[in-house]
Design an enzyme around this catalytic site. Structure first.
Site, PDB file in Angstrom:
ATOM      1  CG  LEU A 579      -2.013  -1.081   1.235  1.00  9.96           C
ATOM      2  CD1 LEU A 579      -2.826  -0.984   2.508  1.00  9.96           C
ATOM      3  CD2 LEU A 579      -2.907  -0.985   0.016  1.00  9.96           C
ATOM      4  CD  GLU A 581       8.207   2.780   2.214  1.00  7.58           C
ATOM      5  OE1 GLU A 581       8.431   2.757   3.439  1.00  7.58           O
ATOM      6  OE2 GLU A 581       8.617   1.912   1.430  1.00  7.58           O
ATOM      7  CD  GLN A 583       4.523   7.929  13.035  1.00  8.17           C
ATOM      8  OE1 GLN A 583       3.325   7.915  12.937  1.00  8.17           O
ATOM      9  NE2 GLN A 583       5.133   8.254  14.145  1.00  8.17           N
ATOM     10  CE  LYS A 625      -1.173   1.717   9.971  1.00  7.83           C
ATOM     11  NZ  LYS A 625      -1.496   2.871  10.846  1.00  7.83           N
ATOM     12  CG  ASP A 735      -4.375  13.260   6.423  1.00  8.84           C
ATOM     13  OD1 ASP A 735      -4.918  14.116   5.698  1.00  8.84           O
ATOM     14  OD2 ASP A 735      -3.616  12.389   5.980  1.00  8.84           O
TER      15      ASP A 735
END
Length: 880
Positions: A579, A581, A583, A625, A735
């Site tokens: 998907l 990159e 954090q 992740k 966001d």
């Protein structure tokens, strides 16, 4: 000497040295250097024009930010010549092919004596001074917005970039207006030497009813039966994503980044492409970027046969290369075809189909100059590969030059080491003094908090006390610098690293802030501290999350102890696609086999209703992740801390943390990923049904490709419900947008945070030096100018998200404005003089929803914006 200045000097010397010894494909994000109009490297004789007003406004004065002293400060065309209908232009000869990514323009200021500038202009370019091409952007627009005053320089990105030797700036204006221009070109030398390529016209693919256009849309050659003598998508320095249906460029059609063909149109089983170069070269290799999404009938070419020509006839012995077949990974990649040090000025390559479709997005050559000898095959006997005897230089001088460059680089390196060592000691001393001050300040705040708790209710007292203690813990864990990873997924949408620019620095773009910029920068730094701003707003809400989810003060640290979710076997995860990159590391889309056995009862029930399960409890689509392997101890603790926080978020409209893999490296967290993808792409494929019908009818899953107004408002209601839950915990998302909302079965919407990590939405973020940082088109004015993020700024973003939904994500917010103009518009919100620009009312939006909800979300005063509790109640009443 400042460190940045030293690094830039060293960087330029390295570029000079590397350009002399290496050849590589161009990188548009790095290829942005001024080519010599302002610096004087471009000679006066290489700057010409169609006409000039007088000798004092000759072409040689058309240099950006350059004061000749003997002229009037710019190039100005002859008004009489312009009146007869001829196109006026300022032409720059770069002496060799260059890859141009940026242009800059100014008007004539002349220390206050001039007031002429070009508000708009066009660019024409040529590689041989014979065939001229008019530049157009990726949407086909030929006119570039220029200057608004005579003194400020305006830089414009060239998308697509230009490969040319000659460039003409052509002002666009009515003939009654006098214009003057100063210009600069930015880019780098085009080392491939490729003058043009000829390839068959790309085909159109129909994939599940979706039209996928695989043509070379920016090709600048002669497009007859077979496009010839031009360059386009295959040389623009940008290659396509793994999924060719998506593009990092906003608003383009599916398949835009690729040129593709189907083998049904080629009986011989191959596509033939001819590449023509500026002179005879010795070729080392050819790199071809290809799609390999074999699940859609697309594979790498199975064979490449390349023929070479230095004179009139093609050589009979080709270079044949068979790339290894890849039936595992569907990721796009570069395939390097070795060319065996063959000498030629033209190459004809036949790429044989490996499946029904073949898609390529970039071609680059590695070569050196050479001279073809008619009596020999291969290299001339008196020249080494890559040497050009027609441009012989003094070898001794070259060695002296290289020796001097190496010595200078060594000296600069020593200076940099000394300066950095000095700064390290200064930071250590500052940290020591700051730690002593923080300890004293923490003690004072503790006393104040205890006194203040008597004036509040018991529940508020518990929250405040826990918030203060946890805030101190967070600040200490981050070392006061904010360079480590964030403690929460939603809080740290923007990584506070060396690439991060404080939002308050954007105020320097507004004239009235110029004098007070330093004061506002200092104040914004206070607002960006982890424990919350001086106004008590929850800019970073981790402390409140800890107090509300972990119980009373004195609870154990979030970073300590095992996570509150189960360990999942790694061998049950099957990779689907990358998907982007994130954090901490990479984010992958995977299938999890048997995930239902690892979930608690409420999670299993929520997933069964929300979508994502295969029939019979089969594999579940999940987002994984991972923590990068080189992460330090602080990043590892922050990763575990994020796991603990997300594991305690319980809401039907918030993406859930399902399981973890922390028994061995790399550490992984497994979260939900809905089978219908994100809301932005989901809505982009739909069409609005007839009439803005209200009521409860048709609020289920859209029928086919048609969606009703009621269904859209049902989606918005779910977003509001999720944000109501987050705001009740003083949790600031920062966001919120349709790209960060996932869609499951029956149009179930869940809020996530994957948007920034995906290349697909790179254009939604304001770029600073080529890096995506701030989603300014969704941000409140106080977030952009002051760095202030609160629940009220999330409400602003919700209003933009509502606007996205009601427009079916067919256009980007403020799509007609550049990023700089969006920032200027936030200044109008600050000034509040009635000049600010609002997003227009969508065609499907009723007047009361636009005025009573959307515009209220964008009020200047944050206190006058509705809270998410009120928004949710308003939407419920509106749907009744």
């Amino acid at each position: 000497m400042k460190v940045m200045g030293v690094v830039q000097i060293r960087h330029h010397f390295l570029l000079m040295l590397l350009s002399a010894v290496g050849r590589s494909q161009v990188n548009p994000e790095v290829c942005r250097y001024p080519l010599g109009m302002s610096g004087g490297q471009i000679l006066d004789e290489d700057i010409t024009a169609s006409s000039q007003w007088s000798e004092s406004t000759a072409p040689r004065f058309g240099r950006l930010d350059f004061d000749h002293g003997d002229g009037d400060g710019a190039w100005c065309p002859d008004v009489a010549a312009a009146a007869d209908g001829r196109r006026q232009y300022l032409q720059v000869d770069l002496r060799s092919l260059h890859f141009l990514t940026l242009v800059g323009t100014q008007g004539r200021h002349a220390d206050g004596m001039g007031n002429e500038f070009a508000q708009r202009y066009r660019i024409h370019y040529s590689r041989d001074d014979a065939h001229w091409v008019g530049w157009r952007d990726r949407k086909g627009q030929p006119v570039i917005e220029g200057n608004r005053n005579p003194y400020e320089a305006v830089l414009k990105d060239l998308e697509p970039p230009i490969i040319a030797r000659y460039v003409r700036f052509m002002p666009v204006t009515d003939h009654s207006m006098i214009v003057c221009m100063r210009v600069e070109l930015y880019g780098c030398q085009w080392l491939d030497g490729l003058m043009g390529y000829s390839a068959p016209e790309g085909h159109q693919m129909i994939y599940r009813g979706l039209d996928v256009f695989l043509n070379d849309s920016v090709y600048d050659g002669v497009a007859a039966d077979r496009p010839t003598k031009g360059l386009g998508l295959l040389t623009d320095g940008a290659w396509g994503l793994d999924d060719f249906l998506h593009s990092p460029i906003y608003g383009v059609w599916p398949g835009y980044d690729y040129v593709g063909w189907t083998n049904r149109s080629f009986p011989r089983g191959y596509v033939e492409i001819v590449f023509d170069f500026d002179h005879v070269r010795t070729f080392t290799s050819m790199k071809v970027h290809c799609s390999n999404m074999f699940s859609r009938g697309v594979r790498l070419f199975r064979q490449a046969s390349c023929f070479f020509r230095s004179e009139a006839e093609w050589e009979g012995d080709p270079v044949v290369f068979l790339p290894p077949a890849d039936r595992v990974s569907q990721g796009a990649r570069f395939v390097t075809v070795p060319l065996g040090e063959r000498t030629a000025s033209s190459i004809r390559c036949r790429l044989h189909f490996g499946d029904l479709w073949m898609l390529i997005s970039e071609v680059a050559f590695q070569s050196g100059s050479a001279v073809y000898n008619t009596s020999l095959r291969g290299h001339p006997t008196n020249a080494l590969p890559g040497e050009d005897p027609t441009h012989k230089v003094d070898d001794s001088n070259t060695r002296i030059l290289i020796g001097c460059l190496v010595a200078i680089i060594a000296i600069l390196s020593a200076i940099i080491v000394i300066i950095l060592w000095k700064q390290v000691w200064q930071k250590l001393l500052e940290k020591a003094s700051r730690r002593m001050l923080d300890d004293e300040l923490t003690a004072r705040l503790a006393v104040q908090t205890q006194a203040f708790s008597f004036l509040r209710s018991s529940s508020s007292s518990t929250t405040s006390t826990s918030s203060s203690s946890s805030s101190s813990e967070v600040e200490e864990g981050q070392g006061g610098g904010g360079d480590s990873g964030g403690s929460s997924t939603y809080e740290r949408i923007f990584p506070l690293s060396a690439d991060y620019q404080e939002p308050s620095r954007l105020i320097r773009k507004l004239p009235e802030f110029a004098q007070s910029a330093d004061d506002l920068v200092a104040s914004s730094r206070l607002l960006l501290q982890p424990a919350g701003g001086p106004d008590g707003g929850p800019h970073y809400a981790e402390a409140d999350i800890i107090s509300l989810l972990d119980g009373p003060p004195g609870a154990s640290s979030l970073a300590a102890g095992p996570p509150a979710v189960k360990e999942f076997p790694r061998d049950r995860l099957s990779f689907r696609e990358k998907l982007g990159e994130g954090q901490f590391g990479e984010v992958h889309l995977c299938e999890a086999e048997g995930m239902q056995d690892f979930l608690d009862e409420d999670a299993s029930e929520g997933r069964s209703h929300g979508g994502g399960w295969s029939h019979g409890g089969g594999p579940l689509l999940v987002a994984v992740k991972t923590l990068r392997e080189d992460a330090n101890k602080n990043a590892r603790n922050d990763f575990l801390k994020e796991i603990r926080i997300l594991s305690r978020l319980r809401d039907p409209n918030i993406v859930r943390l399902l399981a973890v893999c922390v028994d061995s490296d790399p550490l992984c967290m497994i979260t939900e990923y809905m089978e219908n993808g994100d809301l932005n792409q989901y809505l982009h494929t739909l069409q609005l049904g007839q009439g803005p019908s209200r009521g409860a009818e048709g609020q289920g899953e859209p029928l086919g490709s048609v969606v009703s107004y009621a269904q859209l408002m049902s989606m918005v209601l779910q977003v509001a419900a999720g944000m109501r839950y987050l705001s009740s915990l003083n949790f600031v998302h920062r966001d919120l947008a349709t790209r960060n909302c996932l869609v499951g079965a029956s149009c179930t919407i869940k809020i996530a945070d994957f948007g920034m990590s995906r290349n697909l939405y790179r254009g939604d973020y304001y770029r600073i030096q080529g890096r995506a940082v701030l989603p300014i088109r969704w941000m409140a004015w106080e977030s952009i100018l002051l760095g202030k993020f609160t629940a009220a700024s999330d409400v602003w973003a919700f209003g933009v998200t509502l606007w996205e939904v009601l427009t079916l994500c067919q256009q980007q917010p403020y799509g007609a404005l550049t990023d700089e103009q969006v920032i200027e518009n936030t200044g109008e919100f600050f000034r509040d003089q009635g000049k600010q620009v609002y997003l227009p009312k969508p065609a499907s939006c009723p007047d009361d929803v636009y005025t009573d909800l959307m515009l209220r979300c964008w009020r200047r005063n944050a206190n006058q914006r509705p809270g998410f509790q009120e928004i949710h109640r308003h939407l419920l009443d509106n749907a009744a």
